[in-house]
Enzyme design. Structure first.
Site, PDB file in Angstrom:
ATOM      1  N   GLY A   1      38.264  10.818  23.446  1.00  0.00           N
ATOM      2  CA  GLY A   1      38.875   9.543  23.816  1.00  0.00           C
ATOM      3  C   GLY A   1      40.354   9.679  24.093  1.00  0.00           C
TER       4      GLY A   1
ATOM      5  N   PRO B   1      31.007  14.147  22.918  1.00  0.00           N
ATOM      6  CA  PRO B   1      30.472  13.204  21.935  1.00  0.00           C
ATOM      7  C   PRO B   1      31.584  12.441  21.223  1.00  0.00           C
ATOM      8  CG  PRO B   1      30.486  15.406  21.024  1.00  0.00           C
ATOM      9  CD  PRO B   1      30.909  15.547  22.459  1.00  0.00           C
TER      10      PRO B   1
ATOM     11  N   SER C   1      41.865  12.446  25.071  1.00  0.00           N
ATOM     12  CA  SER C   1      42.008  13.208  26.305  1.00  0.00           C
ATOM     13  C   SER C   1      41.798  12.321  27.519  1.00  0.00           C
ATOM     14  CB  SER C   1      41.014  14.370  26.318  1.00  0.00           C
ATOM     15  OG  SER C   1      41.211  15.184  27.465  1.00  0.00           O
TER      16      SER C   1
ATOM     17  N   ASP D   1      46.492  12.216  18.981  1.00  0.00           N
ATOM     18  CA  ASP D   1      46.160  13.367  19.822  1.00  0.00           C
ATOM     19  C   ASP D   1      46.592  13.183  21.283  1.00  0.00           C
ATOM     20  OD1 ASP D   1      45.041  14.616  17.662  1.00  0.00           O
ATOM     21  OD2 ASP D   1      42.961  14.299  18.272  1.00  0.00           O
TER      22      ASP D   1
ATOM     23  N   LYS E   1      39.571  19.571  23.062  1.00  0.00           N
ATOM     24  CA  LYS E   1      40.397  20.513  22.298  1.00  0.00           C
ATOM     25  C   LYS E   1      39.639  20.943  21.064  1.00  0.00           C
ATOM     26  CE  LYS E   1      41.427  17.543  18.802  1.00  0.00           C
ATOM     27  NZ  LYS E   1      40.924  17.732  17.407  1.00  0.00           N
TER      28      LYS E   1
ATOM     29  N   GLY F   1      33.207  10.858  17.889  1.00  0.00           N
ATOM     30  CA  GLY F   1      33.169  11.299  16.495  1.00  0.00           C
ATOM     31  C   GLY F   1      32.875  12.773  16.366  1.00  0.00           C
ATOM     32  N   GLY F   2      33.294  13.555  17.374  1.00  0.00           N
ATOM     33  CA  GLY F   2      33.002  14.977  17.361  1.00  0.00           C
ATOM     34  C   GLY F   2      34.170  15.859  16.994  1.00  0.00           C
ATOM     35  N   GLY F   3      35.382  15.280  16.898  1.00  0.00           N
ATOM     36  CA  GLY F   3      36.551  16.082  16.587  1.00  0.00           C
ATOM     37  C   GLY F   3      37.109  16.844  17.766  1.00  0.00           C
TER      38      GLY F   3
END
Length: 293
Positions: free
Chosen positions: A108, A100, A110, A142, A12, A102-104
């Site tokens: 994880g 990745p 999802s 999330d 996202k 820590g990519g925003g």
């Protein structure tokens, strides 16, 4: 059915992200529009006969016991036993990880959401989406969005969602080469926590150039992790670039694939970059509904 393979877990983007307050328990109150894109991890599920939940592939930096996938499935197994009066069937999960950490991008979360939807189907557990969202929420704010499965105006700590019309476009996304830990951003003293709340009606329908709002976390992430700010500055030459989530990935909307390809061809070699198209609906929902897995 004893297996579900090639299950999508899409990323996202936060088209904007405002911090509008803070609760007494320390949780931050947010407003955002979450947009699914057609790039993500792929998961494979096989029923086990011994009631165990396990991950069969290695994910660097993520021990199995702390993996959101495994933790979510074990919570679902507990709920299954409580509802059906017997132990849940076991399940084995293999993960093809490309997003990745820590990519925003919500990778994880999802993955965990796809796991909950897949196991609910394989186990014939009978939980509604709302119940799956309640199971997933304590593990990650999330997760409910990915189960919700469509472009959403999100409020609270991430649990309050309303459908909203998102743009039909392509995005160029840059991975600046750093992993941004969310707690480091939200605990920063210089984080703005008083942005004026907006209404869902304020978000322009099918807004393409992404000039609405801002990401309140971006300035802090850019200070703590300079490559984030460098990516925003570089990509900003081609449009309204901004960071997604708490970082580190940076994105910019493009009207078409050709324009995205043109920008990708200019990205400096020290960054990983890719393109993705906006999605209106989580592909897992369509696959389960049409029994295409």
């Amino acid at each position: 059915m004893t297996s579900l393979h090639d299950c999508p877990a899409p990323a996202k983007l936060n088209l904007f992200l405002h911090v509008v307050g803070r609760r007494a328990d320390g949780y931050h109150l947010l407003q955002s529009v979450f947009q699914l894109i057609d790039r993500g991890d792929t998961l494979h599920f096989d029923l086990r006969g011994d009631g165990r939940v396990n991950r069969t592939t290695d994910v660097p930096g993520v021990p199995e016991e702390s993996d959101l996938i495994v933790r979510a499935l074990r919570r679902l197994a507990d709920a299954y036993q409580e509802r059906h009066g017997r132990a849940a069937p076991g399940i084995a999960v293999a993960v093809e990880k490309i997003l990745p950490m820590g990519g925003g991008l919500g990778g994880g979360s999802s993955d965990a959401a796809t796991a909950l939807m897949a196991a609910n189907h394989l186990w014939q557990a009978g939980f509604t989406d709302a119940e799956l969202m309640d199971i997933g929420l304590p593990l990650g704010a999330d997760i409910p969005f990915f189960i919700y499965g469509q472009t959403a105006f999100v409020e609270g700590v991430g649990e309050a969602m309303q459908p909203v019309e998102g743009p039909d476009c392509w995005y160029v996304v840059i991975e600046p080469g750093v992993s941004v830990p969310t707690p480091a951003i939200f605990t920063a003293e210089d984080l703005t926590r008083d942005t004026k709340p907006v209404r869902i009606a304020d978000f322009p329908a099918a807004h393409l150039l992404n000039e609405f709002g801002k990401n309140d976390l971006q300035a802090v992430a850019s200070r703590l992790f300079p490559p984030v700010g460098q990516a925003v500055e570089w990509l900003g030459e081609y449009g309204a670039a901004r960071m997604t989530g708490s970082g580190a990935c940076v994105f910019c909307a493009m009207p078409g694939e050709a324009e995205a390809d043109q920008v990708l061809g200019q990205v400096p070699g020290n960054w990983r970059a890719w393109k993705a198209r906006s999605l209106k609906r989580h592909p897992m929902k369509s696959l389960l509904q049409n029994n295409e897995l």
